[in-house]
Design an enzyme around this catalytic site. Structure first.
Site, short mmCIF file in Angstrom:
data_model
loop_
_atom_site.label_atom_id
_atom_site.label_comp_id
_atom_site.label_asym_id
_atom_site.label_seq_id
_atom_site.Cartn_x
_atom_site.Cartn_y
_atom_site.Cartn_z
CG HIS A 156 117.42 56.87 64.88
ND1 HIS A 156 117.30 55.50 64.94
CD2 HIS A 156 116.85 57.34 66.02
CE1 HIS A 156 116.71 55.15 66.07
NE2 HIS A 156 116.41 56.26 66.74
CG ASP B 28 118.33 55.45 70.09
OD1 ASP B 28 118.86 56.56 70.19
OD2 ASP B 28 117.15 55.27 69.73
CG MET C 180 110.57 55.20 71.30
SD MET C 180 111.73 56.56 71.53
CE MET C 180 111.86 57.12 69.84
CG MET D 103 115.89 51.95 74.03
SD MET D 103 116.09 53.06 72.62
CE MET D 103 116.26 54.66 73.42
CB SER E 53 118.68 60.86 66.40
OG SER E 53 117.42 61.30 66.85
CG MET F 216 109.17 59.92 70.79
SD MET F 216 110.08 60.86 72.03
CE MET F 216 111.77 60.55 71.54
CG HIS G 114 113.39 54.15 67.96
ND1 HIS G 114 114.25 54.77 68.85
CD2 HIS G 114 112.74 53.19 68.68
CE1 HIS G 114 114.11 54.22 70.05
NE2 HIS G 114 113.19 53.27 69.97
CG ASP H 187 114.29 59.06 67.87
OD1 ASP H 187 114.35 57.83 68.04
OD2 ASP H 187 115.29 59.80 67.89
#
Ligand code: DX5
Ligand code: ZN
Length: 224
Positions: free
Chosen positions: A33, A175, A68, A137, A8, A37, A66, A35
């Protein structure tokens, strides 16, 4: 399904992102990965499609995005165009999971659903035919470097059993807080993709950390 490590980049040095991705790529990482957000679905703000397209130019590894974020439907097209290989949305942020997964697949991208630690995994039951992978998660999303929640092992087993009813292989991705102490156990519980931030980019030698995690995960399978 082969076990793969997904470093990540949340834990990477953003000023040297291309170099850091190259290091884990050469060490055998299976995917990268990313992330995303938004400061709304989770308290933190990270990166968007621009970073995905920049990574796409420097690595052949699949980019595992991913999301979020609230209202993920609005951004699927942008992440697909940026070069995402997989896009995962949170079931908690999606009013109609089937519709969102179908939209991702229509864009030619692998579709995933992520479930927070407190969310019953039953929500996935009537979408298994549209899922390419599930992210379990093992921390509350929002920040890297948190401790692995041990109850995630049971949840991994339950998701593995659930996707076994699908007519094709579905990846189970774990994750949050994955490190050398639990890599074997998560693999044994059914995870095929291990996301790791702090335990790779937070280490003095991220290449060695990537290799060690894969080895520990594979050992878990052998023992299981
Ligand atoms: C957490 C993110 C994770 C995070 C994992 O909200 O979804 O992908 O980067 O980082 P570590 O491995 O440090 O827990
Ligand atoms: Zn993540």
């Amino acid at each position: 399904m082969n076990l793969r490590i997904a470093p990540s980049i949340l834990a990477a040095d953003f000023a040297r992102l291309g170099d850091q991705v190259g290091v884990v790529e050469r060490a055998g990482a299976g995917l990268i990965h990313v992330d995303v957000m938004d400061g709304h679905f989770v308290p933190n703000i990270t990166m968007g499609p621009l970073v995905v397209s920049a990574l796409k130019r420097v690595t052949p590894l699949p980019l595992d995005v991913h999301l979020m974020i609230s209202n993920p439907d609005r951004y699927l097209d942008a992440f697909a165009r940026a070069g995402a290989a997989t896009i995962s949305v949170h079931v908690e942020a999606t009013p109609n999971l089937r519709r969102t997964l179908a939209s991702i697949r229509e864009l030619g991208v692998r579709a995933g659903a992520a479930v927070n630690p407190q969310t019953p995994i039953d929500v996935l039951r009537d979408a298994t035919d549209l899922l390419d992978h599930v992210i379990v998660m093992s921390v509350n999303p929002g920040f890297g470097g948190q401790a692995f929640m041990p109850q995630s092992l049971e949840r991994l087993r339950a998701v593995r059993a659930l996707v076994a009813t699908a007519d094709r292989p579905v990846d189970v991705e774990v994750d949050g807080g994955v490190d050398l102490t639990n890599a074997g156990a998560v693999a044994q519980a059914g995870a095929t993709i291990l996301v790791a931030g702090a335990s790779i980019f937070g280490q003095p030698d991220p290449a060695e950390a990537t290799r060690a995690l894969l080895k520990a995960a594979e050992a878990g399978i052998v023992l299981g």
